[in-house]
Write a protein that holds these residues in place. Structure first.
Motif, PDB file in Angstrom:
ATOM      1  N   SER A  35       0.826  -1.211   0.000  1.00  0.00           N
ATOM      2  CA  SER A  35       0.000   0.000   0.000  1.00  0.00           C
ATOM      3  C   SER A  35       0.860   1.261   0.000  1.00  0.00           C
ATOM      4  O   SER A  35       0.547   2.241  -0.688  1.00  0.00           O
ATOM      5  CB  SER A  35      -0.968   0.005   1.183  1.00  0.00           C
ATOM      6  OG  SER A  35      -0.283   0.161   2.403  1.00  0.00           O
ATOM      7  N   CYS A  49       2.223   1.542  -3.476  1.00  0.00           N
ATOM      8  CA  CYS A  49       1.159   1.992  -4.392  1.00  0.00           C
ATOM      9  C   CYS A  49       1.022   3.510  -4.323  1.00  0.00           C
ATOM     10  O   CYS A  49       0.927   4.183  -5.364  1.00  0.00           O
ATOM     11  CB  CYS A  49      -0.182   1.349  -4.038  1.00  0.00           C
ATOM     12  SG  CYS A  49      -0.420  -0.317  -4.646  1.00  0.00           S
ATOM     13  N   TYR A  68       2.004   5.721  -7.615  1.00  0.00           N
ATOM     14  CA  TYR A  68       0.945   6.516  -8.254  1.00  0.00           C
ATOM     15  C   TYR A  68       1.286   8.000  -8.224  1.00  0.00           C
ATOM     16  O   TYR A  68       1.094   8.712  -9.209  1.00  0.00           O
ATOM     17  CB  TYR A  68      -0.413   6.255  -7.597  1.00  0.00           C
ATOM     18  CG  TYR A  68      -1.519   7.022  -8.287  1.00  0.00           C
ATOM     19  CD1 TYR A  68      -2.006   6.590  -9.519  1.00  0.00           C
ATOM     20  CD2 TYR A  68      -2.031   8.188  -7.748  1.00  0.00           C
ATOM     21  CE1 TYR A  68      -3.006   7.305 -10.179  1.00  0.00           C
ATOM     22  CE2 TYR A  68      -3.014   8.909  -8.398  1.00  0.00           C
ATOM     23  CZ  TYR A  68      -3.497   8.458  -9.614  1.00  0.00           C
ATOM     24  OH  TYR A  68      -4.463   9.171 -10.272  1.00  0.00           O
ATOM     25  N   SER A 106       2.870  -3.536  -6.514  1.00  0.00           N
ATOM     26  CA  SER A 106       2.083  -2.300  -6.423  1.00  0.00           C
ATOM     27  C   SER A 106       1.795  -1.741  -7.811  1.00  0.00           C
ATOM     28  O   SER A 106       0.686  -1.261  -8.068  1.00  0.00           O
ATOM     29  CB  SER A 106       2.793  -1.262  -5.544  1.00  0.00           C
ATOM     30  OG  SER A 106       3.920  -0.721  -6.191  1.00  0.00           O
ATOM     31  N   LEU A 110      -1.992  -1.210  -9.331  1.00  0.00           N
ATOM     32  CA  LEU A 110      -2.437   0.057  -9.919  1.00  0.00           C
ATOM     33  C   LEU A 110      -2.875  -0.130 -11.367  1.00  0.00           C
ATOM     34  O   LEU A 110      -3.836   0.493 -11.823  1.00  0.00           O
ATOM     35  CB  LEU A 110      -1.325   1.104  -9.838  1.00  0.00           C
ATOM     36  CG  LEU A 110      -1.013   1.630  -8.434  1.00  0.00           C
ATOM     37  CD1 LEU A 110       0.279   2.430  -8.444  1.00  0.00           C
ATOM     38  CD2 LEU A 110      -2.171   2.460  -7.903  1.00  0.00           C
TER      39      LEU A 110
END
Length: 143
Positions: A12, A15, A19, A84, A88
């Motif tokens: 997490s 991620c 992102y 990750s 995504l």
């Protein structure tokens, strides 16, 4: 059970960072995204940035040097970062075409845990002029 929680937490966090990078820079290679995701998360634990936006020469080499001697950490983090990126992509927030990651969902509203310093922004932009081969050679030379 604790290892599953740890893995979920790691993914997490990666991620969030991956992102954030893609949203800020739109297109980036997978190799560079993996490196910068790791480097930004590693720098979170320092009280002060090692370099700042006043540094203008050899900024890419300076950023790469921040993980100097940390091959084990970089190698251990890579599978989580790749997971990750996959998550995504599956969530249609990014798209991976060949070796390039593109932003798909720029409207995705999220609370980011990390932020990118002006120095790191400049480094990532400069890295776009380097081939992945040259970039990874420099990374591996430093870790």
């Amino acid at each position: 059970m604790d290892s599953i929680k740890f893995e979920a937490y790691q993914i997490s966090v990666y991620c969030d960072t991956a992102y954030m990078i893609v949203k800020q820079h739109k297109d980036i290679s997978v190799a560079k995204l993996v490196f910068f995701t790791y480097a930004i998360n590693k720098e979170r634990f320092f009280d002060k940035d090692v370099y700042n936006a006043k540094n203008t020469q050899n900024v890419l080499s300076k950023e790469i040097s921040t993980i100097n001697g940390d091959f084990v950490g970089y190698a251990n983090a890579t599978p989580y970062i790749l997971k990750s990126i996959h998550i995504l992509s599956q969530a249609e927030k990014i798209r991976v075409e060949g070796n390039i990651v593109h932003l798909l969902d720029s409207e995705f509203d999220y609370i980011k845990c990390n932020s990118e310093s002006k120095f790191v922004y400049n480094v990532i932009e400069e890295s776009k002029s380097w081939t992945d081969k040259r970039f990874m050679r420099e990374v591996l030379h430093n870790v």
